[in-house]
Structures are given as C-alpha cells and as structure tokens.
Design a protein around this motif. Structure first.
Motif, PDB file in Angstrom:
ATOM      1  N   UNK A   1       0.844  -1.198   0.000  1.00 58.48           N
ATOM      2  CA  UNK A   1       0.000   0.000   0.000  1.00 58.48           C
ATOM      3  C   UNK A   1       0.876   1.244   0.000  1.00 58.48           C
ATOM      4  N   UNK A   2       0.636   2.136  -0.946  1.00 55.95           N
ATOM      5  CA  UNK A   2       1.431   3.358  -1.038  1.00 55.95           C
ATOM      6  C   UNK A   2       0.989   4.414  -0.019  1.00 55.95           C
ATOM      7  N   UNK A   3       1.982   5.104   0.531  1.00 51.86           N
ATOM      8  CA  UNK A   3       1.797   6.287   1.370  1.00 51.86           C
ATOM      9  C   UNK A   3       2.766   7.351   0.862  1.00 51.86           C
ATOM     10  N   UNK A   4       2.423   8.587   1.075  1.00 53.99           N
ATOM     11  CA  UNK A   4       3.362   9.648   0.739  1.00 53.99           C
ATOM     12  C   UNK A   4       4.446   9.693   1.806  1.00 53.99           C
ATOM     13  N   UNK A   5       5.717   9.790   1.399  1.00 51.67           N
ATOM     14  CA  UNK A   5       6.805   9.648   2.372  1.00 51.67           C
ATOM     15  C   UNK A   5       7.494  10.971   2.706  1.00 51.67           C
TER      16      UNK A   5
ATOM     17  N   UNK B   1       9.432  22.310  -5.796  1.00 49.38           N
ATOM     18  CA  UNK B   1       9.743  21.859  -4.439  1.00 49.38           C
ATOM     19  C   UNK B   1       9.674  20.345  -4.292  1.00 49.38           C
ATOM     20  N   UNK B   2       9.342  19.631  -5.352  1.00 50.62           N
ATOM     21  CA  UNK B   2       9.135  18.185  -5.267  1.00 50.62           C
ATOM     22  C   UNK B   2      10.319  17.418  -4.686  1.00 50.62           C
ATOM     23  N   UNK B   3      11.577  17.755  -5.009  1.00 49.59           N
ATOM     24  CA  UNK B   3      12.694  16.990  -4.426  1.00 49.59           C
ATOM     25  C   UNK B   3      12.764  17.054  -2.903  1.00 49.59           C
ATOM     26  N   UNK B   4      12.009  17.975  -2.296  1.00 46.09           N
ATOM     27  CA  UNK B   4      11.997  18.076  -0.830  1.00 46.09           C
ATOM     28  C   UNK B   4      11.012  17.117  -0.187  1.00 46.09           C
ATOM     29  N   UNK B   5      10.049  16.539  -0.969  1.00 39.33           N
ATOM     30  CA  UNK B   5       9.085  15.671  -0.294  1.00 39.33           C
ATOM     31  C   UNK B   5       7.984  15.085  -1.141  1.00 39.33           C
ATOM     32  N   UNK B   6       8.203  14.841  -2.410  1.00 36.47           N
ATOM     33  CA  UNK B   6       7.119  14.469  -3.318  1.00 36.47           C
ATOM     34  C   UNK B   6       6.780  12.981  -3.349  1.00 36.47           C
ATOM     35  N   UNK B   7       7.732  12.103  -3.065  1.00 39.74           N
ATOM     36  CA  UNK B   7       7.585  10.686  -3.388  1.00 39.74           C
ATOM     37  C   UNK B   7       6.493   9.969  -2.590  1.00 39.74           C
ATOM     38  N   UNK B   8       5.930   8.958  -3.248  1.00 39.40           N
ATOM     39  CA  UNK B   8       5.053   7.966  -2.631  1.00 39.40           C
ATOM     40  C   UNK B   8       5.790   6.634  -2.657  1.00 39.40           C
ATOM     41  N   UNK B   9       5.602   5.821  -1.606  1.00 42.48           N
ATOM     42  CA  UNK B   9       6.278   4.525  -1.591  1.00 42.48           C
ATOM     43  C   UNK B   9       5.514   3.555  -0.700  1.00 42.48           C
ATOM     44  N   UNK B  10       6.050   2.371  -0.578  1.00 44.59           N
ATOM     45  CA  UNK B  10       5.434   1.302   0.213  1.00 44.59           C
ATOM     46  C   UNK B  10       6.438   0.770   1.222  1.00 44.59           C
ATOM     47  N   UNK B  11       5.931   0.032   2.196  1.00 46.83           N
ATOM     48  CA  UNK B  11       6.820  -0.577   3.187  1.00 46.83           C
ATOM     49  C   UNK B  11       7.779  -1.560   2.526  1.00 46.83           C
ATOM     50  N   UNK B  12       7.292  -2.319   1.537  1.00 48.08           N
ATOM     51  CA  UNK B  12       8.149  -3.296   0.863  1.00 48.08           C
ATOM     52  C   UNK B  12       9.277  -2.595   0.107  1.00 48.08           C
ATOM     53  N   UNK B  13       8.944  -1.514  -0.619  1.00 49.45           N
ATOM     54  CA  UNK B  13       9.982  -0.794  -1.352  1.00 49.45           C
ATOM     55  C   UNK B  13      10.983  -0.137  -0.414  1.00 49.45           C
TER      56      UNK B  13
END
Length: 465
Positions: A69-73, A232-244
């Motif tokens: 499940x993706x969350x914003x990180x 500003x995306x490089x400061x906090x844009x990514x979404x990821x999962x616990x597995x990744x």
C-alpha cells in the motif's frame, strides 16, 4: 599458512522471525496506531537484506493496508535525491566542495557548497515563500526564483544546521541540469529500477492511502489535498510502500554497485556539523538523519506531508531496519515506532555473529606492527584486520581509538572518531624494523616515551624515576 573451511550462510539460516517476536511487533504497531489516532498504519522490518515482517493496522478503503500500500513519504524523498547527487560526485561531474553556482544558475544559494546543501548547513530559509507549498499546486512555482521569499539567506553558509526544504529543491535542479532530464525520470532510471522499487512513484498509484487530518478533540477526519509541488518536489514528493522502503534500507546498508557503493553510502551517514564526538546523540549527514537511542546508532530519515507521516531507521550494527507509514497530518508516533521495531527485533533476537575466521593471508611486515604501542605514557593496542586494515584501541582509561583503511601507497586512512580522514604511517628504521607510528603527527612508540629521536621534544636522559 591459513586454515580453509566453509562458512555457514547465516543470513538465510536466521532470516525468519520467531512467533513471539512477530507478536511483539504487531502489538507495538497496534499501540502506535491507537496512540497516534491514525486512520491506518503500516510497519515493516528488514533484516539481513530482506523484509522479514510487515503488517497493517486500521483501514484504507475498508481494507487492512499491507506492505504494497502506497503512502506519501515526505522528506524521506531527500535521501533519494542525496543518492543522485553522490552518483554525480562519484562520476567526477561535481565535487561536494563545489559552490552550487559553479554548476547551476540559481537566484539564491549559489555560494553554498553542494555538501552544505545536502547537510542543511547552507543557511537558506527553512521553507519556500507562501502560500504553504505543501498544500499549493506547484504550477505557482515554475522557476527556481519563485521558491524564495524575503530573506532567503537566514544564516551564513556552513555556520550551523538549519533545515532547508528549498535547499533540496536546488539539489533536484542540479540533478536536472547535469543529467539533462527531470529529476523524477533520473531517479526512476538510476535508482528505483535497478533496486526493483517499482512501487515508488512521484504520484499515487493504487492501492494507496488517502491523506487525512484528525481532529484534535474528536475522533473525526478531514481530507487533506495531495498536490504536485512542482519545483519543491525533491523536498518531499515521493510515494512509496513498506516493501519498497525495505529494499531501499537494504541498499543504504550494503550498497549496490549499479547505484552507489557502500563507501559513498557510509560517507553520507557521518555527522556533518560539530566535532566528530563518538557519543553524539543526533546528527545529520549528507541527506540522512542520525540518532542514538538506547545505545543503538540509527540512520535514515523521517518525513511528513499534509495527510501523511513516515519514518525509516536503519541499524548498521544489527543489519536491521524499521519502516513506519501512516496517513495523518500530525503524528510523530511513526518515528518512535520505526526505531522501536528495530529495537524489538534486536532485543528478542540478537544478531547471530558470523563465525570467526582467520585472515586469508598474513603479511609478515603488517603482523610485526601489531601489539602494544604508546602515545606518551598512554597504552594502545594495534590489531590487523581483513583487507590489510588496522584497528587502534586504547588499553586504559581515555585515549582515542579508530579503524583505519589500507591505501595503495602503504599508508592507512582513519574511518571514525577523532582520526576520521587522518593518515597513519608506519615509520621504519634503516634496517626495516618498525620504529614508530605517526597518526596525523601524533607519535606512537613501542615503549612509554621510548628514548630516541621519534618523540618530538626528546626524552629526558635520566629516564623514568
């Protein structure tokens, strides 16, 4: 001659967690989700290079979330950007001591070095100009000049640690300038694909959690927007999962020559500000946070964006990592949760050390360097390690110990503590016997204040009395 024998594959042998450990982890996750009042929360543990536990608590779209499940990180994104920058350094395209302006036409921050930007010592403002960039569509900031408000330079560069989100926007722009492509595409090509992280993306991809704010005095929710933050995306844009993130933790621990070597990754987690005190409690390296909790040194990063919080903590000594993800705006429970996941496994199942084994070969000239040495009257022991490395340890109260890496020219370079980066030389007599050690001009002799010409200032002719 050295012995030859098989070494057991301990990583696979002890990979699975015991039932009692798994229950303790689930209990900690459940307590964290309740105390944090999070609509949902996912926790995971990486051990010896692979995910060995992952559970979700709460609900996402009516289902219990899981490792996919993706969350914003949030600011965990910064560690990914730092890896891209270190790749540029390792390829010889930049030096970390270069001022940013040497490579990037920027309205602000050009006098700060690339290392200072990575370590948040550039002195730049903590946040972009209003409106609140994390909740504002990035189309309002198409250019670097649009991210800076009044007084963008809050402190002299290099003076102190001052966290700066715009600083990482500049680093993302640096990557784009030198690679000739947008930073997200570069990240996908150079880091995510080689590491098999196909569920880490710039935007949400199902299944993913929605972001929520939780009312402070009632069990009620308010949806949070998830906007594209543009420059500003490089400061906090990514979404990821616990597995990744477990895959990323394994990479941060051991390196991957397709992406970044272990030596460069180890460089990232050296505290960048203040003296190299072996007893530091918190610090920030090159794109990674560090903390010392219950005697355990952890590195990684925490993150937050409207509706989401995240944490990844890695223990190099125990080859463990804890991941915690949740979908609420205010909830720093995840940082403690991620570190507690590491501590739970370490306490329930202490790492089984690899079998001791002799060196593959022993150089007689290095062997005769081992044993006791004295700095003045302070005793130390020097040991020979794998790869022709050396380890200096104090034998009494006080004294500075360190590990040293062998260099091609016959010297050694300090790897930790006071002697980090300093050179150790073994000085020999005309006959070839060891005379003394020189570590950054500190002289070590075989006897306390040994008579002769090695000790600066000489030794009293009357000797000890």
């Amino acid at each position: 001659m050295t012995a030859s024998y098989e070494v057991p594959a301990s990583k696979e042998q002890f990979a699975e967690l015991l039932p009692a450990t798994r229950r303790a982890l689930l209990h900690r996750l459940a307590v964290g989700q309740n105390n944090g009042r999070a609509p949902s929360m996912v926790g995971a543990v990486m051990r010896e290079g692979r995910m060995v536990w992952a559970e979700g608590y709460g609900a996402v779209d009516g289902q219990v979330p899981g490792a996919d499940t993706q969350y914003r990180i949030g600011s965990l994104t910064k560690t990914f950007v730092a890896v891209l920058v270190l790749r540029l350094r390792d390829e010889g395209l930049i030096d970390l001591g270069d001022p940013l302006g040497k490579h990037l036409d920027t309205p602000e921050g050009g006098e700060a070095t690339i290392a200072q930007l990575l370590a948040h010592t550039s002195g730049l403002a903590a946040e972009a100009r209003g409106p609140w960039w994390e909740r504002t569509d990035g189309a309002l900031r198409p250019d670097l000049a649009d991210i800076f408000g009044e007084r963008p330079q809050r402190h002299p560069a290099g003076r102190l640690h001052h966290y700066s989100n715009p600083g990482f926007a500049l680093l993302g722009a640096l990557v784009e300038r030198l690679r000739g492509d947008d930073w997200g595409t570069v990240l996908r090509r150079e880091v995510l694909e080689p590491l098999g992280m196909d569920r880490t993306t710039l935007g949400p991809e199902a299944p993913h959690a929605a972001g929520w704010a939780v009312h402070p005095w009632a069990d009620a929710l308010l949806p949070e927007p998830a906007v594209n933050t543009g420059r500003m995306a490089p400061a906090g844009e990514l979404w990821s999962t616990a597995a990744d993130l477990c895959r990323f933790a394994a990479f941060l621990l051991d390196g991957d020559d397709r992406v970044l070597g272990a030596e460069s990754l180890a460089e990232m987690r050296v505290p960048a500000v203040g003296p190299q005190d072996p007893q530091w409690v918190t610090g920030y390296g090159l794109g990674v946070q560090m903390t010392r909790q219950n005697g355990r040194v952890l590195f990684g990063h925490c993150g937050s964006m409207p509706g989401f919080v995240s944490a990844l903590w890695v223990s190099p000594e125990e080859s463990l990592a804890g991941v915690a993800l949740a979908n609420l705006t205010n909830g720093f429970e995840v940082s403690a949760l991620a570190s507690d996941l590491v501590g739970t496994v370490a306490d329930h199942e202490p790492r089984i050390p690899a079998p001791w084994r002799p060196l593959d070969e022993v150089d007689p000239e290095l062997l005769e360097l081992t044993g006791p040495w004295y700095w003045g009257a302070t005793p130390f022991a020097l040991r020979l390690c794998a790869g022709r490395g050396l380890e200096l340890s104090p034998l009494g109260r006080g004294g500075r110990g360190a590990r040293f890496r062998a260099e091609a020219d016959g010297t050694w370079t300090g790897l930790d503590g006071y002697y980090t980066g300093e050179t150790l030389r073994a000085v020999r007599t005309a006959a070839g016997a060891p005379s003394h050690l020189d570590i950054g001009t500190f002289v070590f002799t075989r006897e306390p204040y040994e008579p002769g010409d090695a000790v600066p200032g000489g030794v009293d002719e009357g000797g000890w009395r």
